[in-house]
Design an enzyme around this catalytic site. Sequence first.
Site, PDB file in Angstrom:
ATOM      1  N   GLU A 150       0.848  -1.185   0.000  1.00  0.00           N
ATOM      2  CA  GLU A 150       0.000   0.000   0.000  1.00  0.00           C
ATOM      3  C   GLU A 150       0.888   1.240   0.000  1.00  0.00           C
ATOM      4  OE1 GLU A 150      -3.728   2.069   2.398  1.00  0.00           O
ATOM      5  OE2 GLU A 150      -2.918   0.181   3.120  1.00  0.00           O
TER       6      GLU A 150
ATOM      7  N   ALA B 195       1.938  -0.122  10.507  1.00  0.00           N
ATOM      8  CA  ALA B 195       1.548  -1.515  10.284  1.00  0.00           C
ATOM      9  C   ALA B 195       0.729  -1.578   9.010  1.00  0.00           C
ATOM     10  CB  ALA B 195       0.743  -2.056  11.471  1.00  0.00           C
TER      11      ALA B 195
ATOM     12  N   ASN C  79      -2.588  -6.360   5.468  1.00  0.00           N
ATOM     13  CA  ASN C  79      -2.667  -7.385   4.432  1.00  0.00           C
ATOM     14  C   ASN C  79      -3.541  -8.557   4.889  1.00  0.00           C
ATOM     15  OD1 ASN C  79      -0.270  -5.986   3.191  1.00  0.00           O
ATOM     16  ND2 ASN C  79       0.700  -6.859   5.000  1.00  0.00           N
TER      17      ASN C  79
ATOM     18  N   GLU D  84      -5.472  -2.763  12.808  1.00  0.00           N
ATOM     19  CA  GLU D  84      -5.168  -3.607  11.652  1.00  0.00           C
ATOM     20  C   GLU D  84      -6.114  -4.794  11.574  1.00  0.00           C
ATOM     21  OE1 GLU D  84      -3.342  -2.182   9.595  1.00  0.00           O
ATOM     22  OE2 GLU D  84      -2.518  -0.705  10.990  1.00  0.00           O
TER      23      GLU D  84
END
Length: 880
Positions: A127, A268, A271, A304
Amino acid sequence: MRTQEHRTIYLNEYRVPMFLVDHVDLRFELFEEGARVHSTMKIRRNPDSEDREARLELDGDSLTLETISLNGQTLASGDYEDKGDKLIVREVSDEFSLTIVTWIEPQNNTRLEGLYKSSGMFCTQCEAQGFRCITFFPDRPDVMARFSTRIEADKALYPILLSNGNDVERGELDDGRHFVTWEDPFPKPSYLFALVAGDLVEKKDRFTTMSAREIDLRMYVEPRNSEKCEHALDSLKRAMRWDEEVYGREYDLDIFMIVAVDDFNMGAMENKGLNIFNSSCVLASSDTATDAAYQRIEAIVAHEYFHNWSGNRVTCRDWFQLSLKEGFTVFRDSQFSSDMGSATVKRIEDATLLRTAQFAEDAGPMAHPVRPASYMEITNFYTLTIYEKGCEVVGMIHTLLGPELFRKGSDLYFERHDGQAVTTDDFVKAMEDASGRDLTQFRLWYEQAGTPVISVEDEYDAERKVYRLNIRQHIPDTPGQRNKKPQHIPFAVGLLNERGEDQPLKLDASENEAPTERVLELTEAEHTFEFHDIEARPVPSLLRNFSAPVRVRYAWTREQLMFQMNYDSDGFNRWDAGQRLAIDVIQSLVHQPSETPIEPRLVAAYGHLLTDSSLDQAMVAKMLQLPSEAYLLELNDAADVQGICEARTRVLNHLALNLREELVACYHRNGDSGPYQPTPEAMTRRTLRNSALGWLLQINDEEGRVLALKQFREAGNMTDQSAALRALVNSDFEDDRARALADFYQQWQHDPQVVEQWFSVQASSPKAGGLDAVKALLEHKAFDWKNPNKIRAVVGVFAGQNLINFHARDASGYNFLARHIVRLDDSNPQIAARLVAPLTRWRQYAETYRHGMKAALESVRDKASLSPDVYEVVHKSLAD
């Protein structure tokens, strides 16, 4: 090579992708000298695209193309064109298979985008646009594909091979190599792809979902960090349970993995199924991590994880919609942290960050809406506006709808858009459809930049017993936006009587019962609200719980502020009254002679906080913190840094001298009570104790010195040891400072995260962090220009926190920062661009500073081949 073209991308130019990728088979051959990437894509024309004859164009960056084949046939050189940043295939059918083999060199990737090496391990950061650094691909978030990934590497060097999804096959290869294949059953955009290969320790745990599914939790770290995983795994399990209970969201894979990486540009990355963390944001043990680190790790792990739904299962259509996933997820992690600790303290922390830093962003040259209309380099838009203001926008919807309708809206949003790439409008529409509320005007929060200013005037009619509030809203001009429309603002208020009690708020005299707090909905440029049956002139409690990200202008008297500090039932406004009182006193002393008397009631107010045990001690810990220098600067249009810092220091010294006995008593009252516990109560006790110690060392108190040295030597946790170190470093006890710094480094030199703290304590200190000392830190053997954390801990902290030294009148601090921005621009432009921020608001400062800041920016601008990242920030900052 990466293009140096400085091209602006506009939201109104968005077009659907001409091709879609249904499936990607990846095979990575990892070697010490590089990596070979085999990619086979199943591609089809997008039926929603109007261009039925378009050529296939794939994104690329710093790739060496080895072979390309279409439907199994190798293409001749005339069938395609490799332009470096684009791979163009001239003739393709409506459906086809394309295989591409590329060669990349992760070991030389200093940008830390795509696939790179950190501490000997391979890892990725895709990203926003890092996947194009791995292989040619339509690298945009609205192209979602299912991924299968096979990783091959030397088994002795890289025994752990990880990617997204579930591991479905593993085996041995020739020459001591092995492989693992991972299948991700959910379609995802390429920015969520992840790969890790290294010699790592695996820590395991389990989580049982609300439907009784068993989830395998794994955390991978370097061997030296094997004892620092428990807190992150516990935080993960708390987040998973909370998301089920509050949002009804259950985890969807069989395995959830976390990897800690030392060299990472961000905090962080979410994914799918394989979250990669900056080591500083996930590793913790009581002897190496502070309370603040424990809280930060819990929040980031939760953030996350929450992305699994608000970002992964439902993702953003394009990068203009970045706040769709980030603002919503920050709101969710803020709710989580509030539930895990003190909701009032969390609200204070969020508002402090917003008012100090995001409001400054709104007032600066990089100001942009929560949904930007354009950008040049997307990495520059991972901003406080996207994250924190985006969170506040979602929070205002929550306030307007209430928790039940908001939950109904979020359920509809996830169900309606599961597996899709959508927009902020889709999110708001789900909230409208679930609640029946019209949020048309509210959408302006996504479209208009700037911080609304709410001006409040009041009057009291004693004869009619009516109290009137006249409220006006205005949004200042920002780059590219003028004459803005009124926004829909939830403005929570209360009224305190002479006894400090909340009064019923009757907007209609005929009301029999009325609440003692109301959320007034501001939708016009000006409103008047009348409250009936008010027996005497009240003290207004405005913008309770910081109900909207706005500035409030009201002519509070010091008497009113002290009254609110003592009586306001809204914890946030109680704290805010103390901040406003301190600000008023500090500002009154700027440029005044040293003999100018200091408001005597300030000592009484802070003395009450230190001695009244009936108060919420977590809130007291926050109220004892004076407004920061950065916030005081933000409140000025022509800020004199030296004058403001000196006035603040004078007030702090005055309080500490007059409250010395109370500070010593507070220190002893909150003494160590046994083994370290990261509970809210224990953290509050340590915060109060260490705040008292810091104030005592501020005035070079001899008893405080003895206490600090004893605490430094005997501390059983990093919170207390580092607090004692910081207190000594910020004192005038130079010999003690030098010995403590040397002893601390000797003790912790083999722990990179603790060494980062050691760097930061010095770089932020007005006493120890002079420019020459900071330059010496850059020459220290533990400093590494390739590690973003080290750069942030020294250069970033000096420029962002050590304001009195950074803003030296000879401009030496500005020139120092500019030189290192130029240096980093060639190796890591993302980090370089973020370091420009302290210079961008040069117009806000007094003329003494303004010229030097502007000249430093111009020196960066004049660098040859400036990266798009830095070019955008610098040129916007210098624009007329």
